[in-house]
Motif scaffolding. Structure first.
Motif, PDB file in Angstrom:
ATOM      1  N   TRP A 100       0.848  -1.171  -0.027  1.00  0.00           N
ATOM      2  CA  TRP A 100      -0.076   0.160   0.096  1.00  0.00           C
ATOM      3  C   TRP A 100       0.912   1.301  -0.058  1.00  0.00           C
ATOM      4  N   LYS A 101       0.453   2.262  -0.690  1.00  0.00           N
ATOM      5  CA  LYS A 101       1.118   3.591  -0.391  1.00  0.00           C
ATOM      6  C   LYS A 101      -0.114   4.457   0.306  1.00  0.00           C
ATOM      7  N   THR A 121      -1.584   8.551   0.278  1.00  0.00           N
ATOM      8  CA  THR A 121      -1.546  10.027   0.204  1.00  0.00           C
ATOM      9  C   THR A 121      -2.313  10.737   1.369  1.00  0.00           C
ATOM     10  N   SER A 157       2.416  11.579  -1.683  1.00  0.00           N
ATOM     11  CA  SER A 157       2.397  10.038  -1.452  1.00  0.00           C
ATOM     12  C   SER A 157       3.465   9.192  -1.102  1.00  0.00           C
ATOM     13  N   VAL A 158       3.516   8.357  -0.262  1.00  0.00           N
ATOM     14  CA  VAL A 158       4.615   7.678   0.400  1.00  0.00           C
ATOM     15  C   VAL A 158       4.263   6.263   0.406  1.00  0.00           C
ATOM     16  N   ALA A 159       5.061   5.383  -0.296  1.00  0.00           N
ATOM     17  CA  ALA A 159       5.018   4.079  -0.915  1.00  0.00           C
ATOM     18  C   ALA A 159       6.092   3.388  -0.060  1.00  0.00           C
ATOM     19  N   ILE A 191       6.909   3.762   3.791  1.00  0.00           N
ATOM     20  CA  ILE A 191       5.524   3.814   4.543  1.00  0.00           C
ATOM     21  C   ILE A 191       5.533   2.624   5.695  1.00  0.00           C
ATOM     22  N   GLN A 222      -1.125  -1.387  -3.912  1.00  0.00           N
ATOM     23  CA  GLN A 222      -0.152  -1.638  -4.818  1.00  0.00           C
ATOM     24  C   GLN A 222       0.100  -3.184  -4.897  1.00  0.00           C
ATOM     25  N   PRO A 232       4.636  -3.394  -4.894  1.00  0.00           N
ATOM     26  CA  PRO A 232       5.093  -2.298  -4.121  1.00  0.00           C
ATOM     27  C   PRO A 232       6.090  -1.131  -5.093  1.00  0.00           C
ATOM     28  N   VAL A 233       5.322   0.044  -5.062  1.00  0.00           N
ATOM     29  CA  VAL A 233       5.843   1.125  -5.913  1.00  0.00           C
ATOM     30  C   VAL A 233       5.607   1.077  -7.317  1.00  0.00           C
TER      31      VAL A 233
END
Length: 303
Positions: free
Chosen positions: A57-58, A60, A72-74, A78, A124, A127-128
């Motif tokens: 998950w990311k 926002t 946003s941080v992925a 995160i 996601q 990831p990313v």
């Protein structure tokens, strides 16, 4: 002689009674000592963590460079959200409740194609990588235990509303280029709202049943349904939302007691889109001073 015996007997009886009284007094004193003297043991506080795996998950948040510039941080950043100074005001643990808290307010920092701000997770599968998603043919299942412990009211005294779960559509690069769109955005097929203490579900429906395979890719081809509200009132308490999708079908349930089933032409034709889950606090107001907190206790997703 008899007088002496009687006297001695009386003395003995008196002594015995005094002794018994003293024993009772001592016994009472011993029993009372713990309640009077003993310090009460302090109850140890229980610290609990949410059952949420953020590796796919990311998030926002309502922070960034204005419209379309929300941060946003992925993964992997995160995963260390508790020590991330940027995330901390908007995504943090409430260890007494065992919840991951998402805080949102009307910020100027929004994502593209919207006027509202959010503190919300975006699935996601890799990831990313936002370019790997799933279709209804692939299937998907989500279970989220949540609550809305704090939310402000509007000028009429009614609580504001927020979206806590979504399934958002996405165009492939080929579909995007086919219709000449600048991004991969497609409509959300599912929005689950917390509204005035109840859970409300909104989906998309085709405006024209016979729309072409190219025309269906345009956002304008889709409209909102009338929406359906579960009977149970959850208020600020915990509730469990489950969503299960398969080819041409979607089932949304609340606390395993009420079920909404969507199985129609619109659902069947939705199979053209890719999708991803979203969970958190997508706050639906621009009112000054408004805010909401959404607690996430457990999150489970599978495909």
């Amino acid at each position: 002689m008899k007088l002496l015996v009687t006297f001695l007997s009386a003395v003995l009886l008196f002594s015995i009674q005094c002794g018994l009284a003293q024993i009772r007094e001592n016994s009472d004193t011993v029993e009372n000592i713990p309640a009077q003297v003993r310090k009460k043991k302090k109850k140890k506080k229980k610290y609990r963590l949410p059952k949420v795996d953020l590796s796919h998950w990311k998030v926002t948040i309502p922070e960034g460079s204005g419209k379309g510039g929300a941060i946003s941080v992925a993964p992997p950043e995160i995963l260390d959200y508790a020590n991330n100074e940027t995330l901390r005001p908007y995504m943090y643990n409430d260890s007494s409740a065992g919840a991951l808290v998402f805080y949102a307010y009307p910020s100027e920092a929004t994502t593209a194609n919207t006027k509202y701000s959010r503190s919300e997770l975006r699935e996601q599968m890799e990831p990313v990588n936002d370019y790997v998603n799933w279709t209804f043919a692939d299937g998907g299942y989500l279970k989220a235990k949540m609550s809305v412990p704090e939310i402000t009211k509007d000028s009429d005294g009614k609580p504001h509303r927020t979206i806590v779960v979504q399934i958002h559509g996405r165009l492939t690069n080929e579909q995007r280029d086919l219709i000449g769109q600048k991004d991969n955005n497609a409509p959300p097929i599912l929005k689950v709202y917390w509204k005035e203490g109840k859970i409300r579900v909104k989906t998309k429906v085709l405006k024209e049943r016979g729309v072409s395979s190219e025309g269906i890719l345009h956002e304008e081809a889709w409209g909102d349904d009338e929406g359906r509200t579960f009977k149970e009132e959850v208020g600020s308490g915990k509730f469990v939302v489950e969503v299960k999708v398969s080819n041409g079908k979607m089932v949304v349930s609340l606390n395993k007691n009420e079920f909404f089933v969507y199985d129609d032409l619109s659902m069947r034709r939705w199979g053209v889109f890719e999708n991803y889950f979203k969970v958190g606090n997508y706050f639906q107001t621009r009112d000054k001073g408004a805010y909401a907190k959404v607690n996430l206790y457990e999150l489970e997703v599978s495909h």
